[in-house]
Write a protein that holds these residues in place. Structure first.
Motif, PDB file in Angstrom:
ATOM      1  N   LYS A   1       5.523 -13.196   8.294  1.00  0.00           N
ATOM      2  CA  LYS A   1       6.344 -12.841   9.465  1.00  0.00           C
ATOM      3  C   LYS A   1       7.829 -12.958   9.144  1.00  0.00           C
ATOM      4  CE  LYS A   1       2.937 -14.153  12.952  1.00  0.00           C
ATOM      5  NZ  LYS A   1       2.564 -15.151  13.981  1.00  0.00           N
ATOM      6  N   ILE A   2       8.220 -14.039   8.494  1.00  0.00           N
ATOM      7  CA  ILE A   2       9.627 -14.245   8.149  1.00  0.00           C
ATOM      8  C   ILE A   2      10.081 -13.231   7.103  1.00  0.00           C
ATOM      9  CG2 ILE A   2      11.266 -15.845   7.071  1.00  0.00           C
ATOM     10  CD1 ILE A   2       9.455 -18.130   8.267  1.00  0.00           C
ATOM     11  N   GLY A   3       9.304 -13.098   6.038  1.00  0.00           N
ATOM     12  CA  GLY A   3       9.674 -12.211   4.939  1.00  0.00           C
ATOM     13  C   GLY A   3       9.796 -10.758   5.347  1.00  0.00           C
ATOM     14  N   LEU A   4       8.823 -10.266   6.090  1.00  0.00           N
ATOM     15  CA  LEU A   4       8.854  -8.859   6.504  1.00  0.00           C
ATOM     16  C   LEU A   4      10.062  -8.576   7.389  1.00  0.00           C
ATOM     17  CD1 LEU A   4       5.053  -8.347   7.160  1.00  0.00           C
ATOM     18  CD2 LEU A   4       6.396  -7.359   5.279  1.00  0.00           C
ATOM     19  N   ALA A   5      10.397  -9.521   8.257  1.00  0.00           N
ATOM     20  CA  ALA A   5      11.542  -9.333   9.148  1.00  0.00           C
ATOM     21  C   ALA A   5      12.870  -9.313   8.384  1.00  0.00           C
ATOM     22  CB  ALA A   5      11.573 -10.434  10.208  1.00  0.00           C
ATOM     23  N   ASN A   6      12.886  -9.878   7.186  1.00  0.00           N
ATOM     24  CA  ASN A   6      14.107  -9.960   6.404  1.00  0.00           C
ATOM     25  C   ASN A   6      14.171  -8.927   5.278  1.00  0.00           C
ATOM     26  OD1 ASN A   6      15.802 -12.203   7.477  1.00  0.00           O
ATOM     27  ND2 ASN A   6      13.873 -13.291   7.235  1.00  0.00           N
ATOM     28  N   SER A   7      13.347  -7.918   5.330  1.00  0.00           N
ATOM     29  CA  SER A   7      13.382  -6.849   4.334  1.00  0.00           C
ATOM     30  C   SER A   7      14.696  -6.088   4.430  1.00  0.00           C
ATOM     31  CB  SER A   7      12.239  -5.854   4.569  1.00  0.00           C
ATOM     32  OG  SER A   7      10.982  -6.495   4.530  1.00  0.00           O
ATOM     33  N   ILE A   8      15.244  -5.705   3.294  1.00  0.00           N
ATOM     34  CA  ILE A   8      16.391  -4.800   3.280  1.00  0.00           C
ATOM     35  C   ILE A   8      15.915  -3.391   3.600  1.00  0.00           C
ATOM     36  CG2 ILE A   8      18.089  -3.684   1.779  1.00  0.00           C
ATOM     37  CD1 ILE A   8      18.384  -6.360   0.331  1.00  0.00           C
ATOM     38  N   PHE A   9      14.791  -3.020   3.006  1.00  0.00           N
ATOM     39  CA  PHE A   9      14.215  -1.689   3.207  1.00  0.00           C
ATOM     40  C   PHE A   9      12.717  -1.818   3.023  1.00  0.00           C
ATOM     41  CE2 PHE A   9      12.644   2.299   1.270  1.00  0.00           C
ATOM     42  CZ  PHE A   9      12.986   3.194   2.266  1.00  0.00           C
ATOM     43  N   ALA A  10      11.971  -1.091   3.822  1.00  0.00           N
ATOM     44  CA  ALA A  10      10.515  -1.071   3.689  1.00  0.00           C
ATOM     45  C   ALA A  10      10.022   0.345   3.908  1.00  0.00           C
ATOM     46  CB  ALA A  10       9.860  -2.012   4.700  1.00  0.00           C
ATOM     47  N   VAL A  11       8.993   0.697   3.172  1.00  0.00           N
ATOM     48  CA  VAL A  11       8.324   1.981   3.353  1.00  0.00           C
ATOM     49  C   VAL A  11       6.826   1.710   3.391  1.00  0.00           C
ATOM     50  CG1 VAL A  11       8.337   2.472   0.855  1.00  0.00           C
ATOM     51  CG2 VAL A  11       8.050   4.350   2.496  1.00  0.00           C
ATOM     52  N   ILE A  12       6.157   2.347   4.341  1.00  0.00           N
ATOM     53  CA  ILE A  12       4.706   2.218   4.430  1.00  0.00           C
ATOM     54  C   ILE A  12       4.084   3.599   4.526  1.00  0.00           C
ATOM     55  CG2 ILE A  12       4.731  -0.098   5.420  1.00  0.00           C
ATOM     56  CD1 ILE A  12       4.214   1.158   8.171  1.00  0.00           C
ATOM     57  N   LEU A  13       2.842   3.657   4.096  1.00  0.00           N
ATOM     58  CA  LEU A  13       2.046   4.877   4.208  1.00  0.00           C
ATOM     59  C   LEU A  13       0.876   4.580   5.130  1.00  0.00           C
ATOM     60  CD1 LEU A  13       1.840   5.890   0.430  1.00  0.00           C
ATOM     61  CD2 LEU A  13       3.617   6.459   2.098  1.00  0.00           C
ATOM     62  N   ARG A  14       0.681   5.451   6.096  1.00  0.00           N
ATOM     63  CA  ARG A  14      -0.440   5.307   7.029  1.00  0.00           C
ATOM     64  C   ARG A  14      -1.298   6.555   7.000  1.00  0.00           C
ATOM     65  NH1 ARG A  14      -0.418   0.891   9.925  1.00  0.00           N
ATOM     66  NH2 ARG A  14       1.542  -0.197  10.336  1.00  0.00           N
ATOM     67  N   GLN A  15      -2.580   6.329   7.137  1.00  0.00           N
ATOM     68  CA  GLN A  15      -3.538   7.413   7.287  1.00  0.00           C
ATOM     69  C   GLN A  15      -4.372   7.086   8.519  1.00  0.00           C
ATOM     70  OE1 GLN A  15      -6.645   7.892   4.231  1.00  0.00           O
ATOM     71  NE2 GLN A  15      -6.042  10.028   4.156  1.00  0.00           N
ATOM     72  N   GLU A  16      -4.205   7.908   9.550  1.00  0.00           N
ATOM     73  CA  GLU A  16      -4.881   7.655  10.831  1.00  0.00           C
ATOM     74  C   GLU A  16      -4.615   6.223  11.302  1.00  0.00           C
ATOM     75  OE1 GLU A  16      -8.981   8.685  10.396  1.00  0.00           O
ATOM     76  OE2 GLU A  16      -8.524  10.772   9.902  1.00  0.00           O
ATOM     77  N   ASP A  17      -3.355   5.803  11.291  1.00  0.00           N
ATOM     78  CA  ASP A  17      -2.892   4.491  11.740  1.00  0.00           C
ATOM     79  C   ASP A  17      -3.281   3.336  10.828  1.00  0.00           C
ATOM     80  OD1 ASP A  17      -1.545   5.535  13.964  1.00  0.00           O
ATOM     81  OD2 ASP A  17      -3.365   5.415  15.189  1.00  0.00           O
ATOM     82  N   LYS A  18      -4.038   3.594   9.750  1.00  0.00           N
ATOM     83  CA  LYS A  18      -4.407   2.534   8.817  1.00  0.00           C
ATOM     84  C   LYS A  18      -3.351   2.438   7.722  1.00  0.00           C
ATOM     85  CE  LYS A  18      -7.774   0.941   5.508  1.00  0.00           C
ATOM     86  NZ  LYS A  18      -8.744   1.329   4.516  1.00  0.00           N
TER      87      LYS A  18
END
Length: 141
Positions: free
Chosen positions: A38-55
């Motif tokens: 929770k702490i680490g993700l909130a402090n990301s400089i940049f994030a990219v995710i890939l989703r397929q049908e919300d997964k």
């Protein structure tokens, strides 16, 4: 981007902590605590995710001080989706961000598992040895 089954969506946001931990576990990355995620993700400089049908099927992040030092972390693709160029897609998004936002002289690092080091070499990363060696200290779960 279309895959064999359905469309893959690229989003510029961190994953939810629970799904982040799940994808890390599925891909053999080290375990992290929910509180830490929770702490680490909130402090990301940049994030990219890939989703397929919300997964969540892929992710990557940049952490650091936003000026002199950046570290590429959490590059992961669902094992069922590997071999389709999704790791390259994630790294392309990350390097594009860095090319635009990182100041001249910024030091960008990552820790590469073999054989993923071959992917990172395609994006201009090189080994630090013998001049320097990566080191770490882990706080046990």
């Amino acid at each position: 981007m279309d895959s064999a089954n359905s469309k893959i969506t690229v989003l510029y946001e961190a994953p939810q902590p629970e799904e982040y931990l799940q994808l890390r576990a599925q891909t053999g990355l080290s375990l992290k605590s929910l509180d830490g995620a929770k702490i680490g993700l909130a402090n990301s400089i940049f994030a990219v995710i890939l989703r397929q049908e919300d997964k969540l099927i892929g992710m990557g992040r940049i952490i650091g001080d936003g000026g002199c030092f950046y570290q590429v972390v959490d590059i992961a693709v669902d094992p069922a989706q590997q071999g389709q160029g999704l790791g390259k897609l994630i790294m392309n998004e990350i390097t594009t961000y860095l090319d635009i936002h990182a100041p001249k002289g910024a030091y960008i690092s990552l820790l590469a598992d073999v054989p993923a080091d071959q992917l990172y070499k395609q994006f201009g990363f090189d080994y630090t040895q013998p001049k320097s060696l990566g080191m770490y200290r882990l706080i046990a779960l």
